[in-house]
Design a protein around this motif. Sequence first.
Motif, short mmCIF file in Angstrom:
data_model
loop_
_atom_site.label_atom_id
_atom_site.label_comp_id
_atom_site.label_asym_id
_atom_site.label_seq_id
_atom_site.Cartn_x
_atom_site.Cartn_y
_atom_site.Cartn_z
N TRP A 1 17.61 58.57 17.55
CA TRP A 1 17.16 59.84 17.00
C TRP A 1 18.37 60.76 16.78
N GLY A 2 19.16 60.40 15.79
CA GLY A 2 20.30 61.24 15.40
C GLY A 2 21.26 61.53 16.53
N GLY A 3 21.43 60.59 17.45
CA GLY A 3 22.40 60.78 18.54
C GLY A 3 21.77 61.32 19.81
N LEU A 4 20.54 61.89 19.70
CA LEU A 4 19.89 62.43 20.90
C LEU A 4 19.59 61.34 21.92
N GLU A 5 19.40 60.12 21.39
CA GLU A 5 19.06 59.01 22.29
C GLU A 5 20.14 58.78 23.34
N ILE B 1 1.22 65.90 34.36
CA ILE B 1 1.00 65.90 32.90
C ILE B 1 2.25 65.38 32.21
N ILE B 2 2.03 64.46 31.28
CA ILE B 2 3.11 63.99 30.40
C ILE B 2 2.65 64.23 28.97
N SER B 3 3.52 64.77 28.15
CA SER B 3 3.09 65.07 26.78
C SER B 3 4.23 64.89 25.79
N HIS B 4 4.05 63.95 24.90
CA HIS B 4 4.87 63.97 23.67
C HIS B 4 4.20 63.19 22.56
N GLU B 5 4.26 63.80 21.38
CA GLU B 5 3.51 63.27 20.25
C GLU B 5 4.07 61.96 19.70
N ILE B 6 5.38 61.70 19.88
CA ILE B 6 5.87 60.44 19.30
C ILE B 6 5.46 59.24 20.15
N LEU B 7 4.90 59.50 21.33
CA LEU B 7 4.37 58.37 22.12
C LEU B 7 3.28 57.65 21.35
N HIS C 1 10.38 65.16 27.96
CA HIS C 1 9.39 64.11 27.68
C HIS C 1 9.69 63.42 26.35
N PHE C 2 10.33 64.16 25.45
CA PHE C 2 10.76 63.57 24.19
C PHE C 2 11.82 62.49 24.47
N LEU C 3 12.79 62.84 25.32
CA LEU C 3 13.83 61.88 25.67
C LEU C 3 13.22 60.66 26.36
N ALA C 4 12.25 60.92 27.23
CA ALA C 4 11.60 59.81 27.93
C ALA C 4 10.90 58.89 26.92
N ALA C 5 10.27 59.50 25.91
CA ALA C 5 9.59 58.70 24.89
C ALA C 5 10.60 57.89 24.08
N LEU C 6 11.74 58.49 23.76
CA LEU C 6 12.78 57.74 23.03
C LEU C 6 13.24 56.55 23.86
N ASP C 7 13.40 56.78 25.15
CA ASP C 7 13.85 55.71 26.03
C ASP C 7 12.80 54.61 26.12
N LEU C 8 11.56 55.01 26.31
CA LEU C 8 10.48 54.01 26.42
C LEU C 8 10.43 53.14 25.17
N MET C 9 10.57 53.78 24.02
CA MET C 9 10.39 53.05 22.76
C MET C 9 11.72 52.61 22.16
N ARG C 10 12.81 52.85 22.88
CA ARG C 10 14.16 52.50 22.41
C ARG C 10 14.38 52.98 20.99
N THR D 1 13.22 46.78 17.83
CA THR D 1 14.13 47.92 17.68
C THR D 1 13.84 48.64 16.37
N GLY D 2 14.23 49.90 16.36
CA GLY D 2 14.16 50.65 15.11
C GLY D 2 12.79 51.19 14.78
N ARG D 3 12.71 51.83 13.61
CA ARG D 3 11.50 52.55 13.26
C ARG D 3 10.59 51.81 12.29
N GLY D 4 10.77 50.53 12.14
CA GLY D 4 9.95 49.80 11.18
C GLY D 4 8.55 49.55 11.71
N ARG D 5 7.99 48.44 11.24
CA ARG D 5 6.62 48.11 11.66
C ARG D 5 6.60 47.74 13.14
#
Lengths: 408, 381
Positions: free
Chosen positions: A57-61, A83-89, A45-54, B76-80
Amino acid sequence: MADRILLHVGTPKTGTSYLQDVLFQNRPTLLRNGVLYPADRFDEHFLAALDLMRLRWGGLEREAVGAWDRLAQQVREHDGTAIISHEILATASRSQVQRALSSLGHEPGGGGTEVHLVISVRDLVRQIPAEWQENVKHRARFKFSRFLELIRDPERNHRVGAWFWGVQEIPDILDRWGATIPPERVHVVTVPRPGGPREVLWQRFSSVFGLDDLDLDLGTERSNPSLGVPESALLRRINQACTRDLPPVHYRPLVRELLAHQTLSRRTDSPRLRLPPSEYPWVAELTEQWIAELAERGYDVVGDLAELRGDEPDAETWADPDRPREREVNKAALDAIRALLVEAAERQAEAERLRAKLEDARRDLIRSRSPRLMRTMEWTVRRLEDSPRGRQALGVYRRARGRSSLSA
Amino acid sequence: MGRARVWGWAAALREGSTTPWEEWPDDASGEGPAFADELPGAQQLGLLRRLNLAADAAGRRLPPGTSDRVLTAGLTGRGRRDLPVLGDDRPGPFGPRPVDPDALPDGELLRVAAALIADDVAAAADEAVDERSLGERVRTVHRPWVRSFVVVGVQWRADSVRAGLAAEGRPQGGRRPTAYLLADDLGAVLADAWTARAFDQGGPTWPEFLRNSASFGHLPPRADLARMARSAAHKYGADRVTVVLDPTQLASELGVPRLQEPPRLGAHAVDLVRRVGEPLGLLVDHARRPGLLRATLGRRLDGKGGARLTVPPRHAVWLSTMAERTRHDLAAAGYPVLGDLDRLLPGDLPEEPVVPVDAEVLALALGLLLDPVSASQKEGA
């Protein structure tokens, strides 16, 4: 099509790692009861959140390409609760929220999949130092005082301040995520005050996720433990000295996991990281505004909004992580060195074992390529070693060869 | 009324308006109905106005659908996050402060532009096909009777040289090859190393890249020629490594008229690639990213983006020390040299260094939004 989706979007440092691990470990039990937690790996779900928000993350993306759509598809195809859960969402923008909800079958005007938004929240008095510590565990080198400056910048120009409020400003997170969800389907889970029974938070999660009647294994090793003042200071110094040498792929297992989580977090006698007493007034004022706003919106509160009022830090006992006691930092550093030495020894032993295995494989390969010659040589050596004259002859041969070789 | 005014302005921008937000009528004539579920953020609106200005200046209109793409684009990125527009009366007391879209720094607009260009590049990935003819493919097959060699060095330059040689019928490879290490003025090597990194994974800005390297006291691995030479010696044998400081001598040795140099990307162009590479990393497999960026932005930005990067004078001492050390290490190892090892040493650094400037990077980005890379590839195909 899922009947009901429970979407947990934050916030960090509210027991989310524990919750996610319980859900991950109990996937079969959940599924037997009609609840899908779609994950083949614990950080799905963390990877999914990274993908959603583009988000990078240190290469994990790199492993996240297409992850959100895959997750959403599994949820859509499930017949029951998901259930979907990740805090960076928590930090998703409005357009990203819209994309996420739409991909899950949510329809803003009603109809569509029944989406419930869950947000777990904790008082800012604990969240502010915890977020700085989280930054330090992600290679940050700035001091606590600098972090406080950055989050107090009203323009939020710096990425640190922008990120902090993106994942911690509860009314704004709910503005973005909850704009098209009826308030009774927005569940605010408050983290109990410090010192209360530990199981209370789980009970709250369990009730909001509808897990009360399920026989789940609650034993888990994954958590996101916190560090004390000297340990945080040490980690920041390690970052200053080492991050350029350590790419994220090595930093994660060695510094974040081995040092921070497995070693330094076990030092629980050191002073705990706390909000500076001088920062308390603005934090308390902001908290009151949040509580009033959340109460007015009519969300389903699991717990008590009053728990967002953090305890005022004690000026007498407050310890500054920017000026820690060097003796305590040294003790923490010794623990860190010991852990690294043990790890290095274990890795060396493993490398030796693998080297020997590789050598065996190499010999087998050579033997298989020239079996007749090899067999003849081995047969000759064995025969010679069986008799005194033979051993003598072999000795002469080896001396003539100029080196001691048992393989010939 | 505030929100209706923002919608009115957004609608006008969709139609090509270039009126700044500050000058937009604040009476009923400036208001408009909502045309989407969410009001676009200040960054998106600000970028659309700048794009309209660029289109106006070029005497043309935006490609169909572009304005809506810009208004719904992510950052893109982590800004605002998406910022509310100053004057919009709807945002509550929480969230980021409202801003005037026209007062946003170029870097904020670039966060939207980079996301859009990354989408175009990813779309081009689906169109990409191996366009080599049979003859070209035959030429790239190594022939055992010709001299064996490999080209090593900073990836950005070495890749181009290898590709050029293969096109000339001199593909690298073969038994017991000679490894030719491409070297140059160390400032240029650093610029190539940062360029290679921009294409591979994005990463730090040029000043950050230099500051990180200089403060740590050694060269980044991608620019460490002595280390590359040692690695080649380990792999191919110390007597089979040749340092190349004069490309014409290598061309002559390999029997080709000249070596193919990589596209000449100016400082601003490389920085744009770096910014686009970041969101692109979440759209395509990472192994495909460098090749895709080369095939799209590398081609489109060839010869653009200002002058080549230079190292700012404040790093002169570090650069000079590193160049001396590299020269010493290569000389001490006794590798044959094509050219003069002194060429490694940087000359006087310009007082005004060439570094990426956000405004120039944005100008390039606007050009790529007016003529998206995927569309141009189709035309060229």
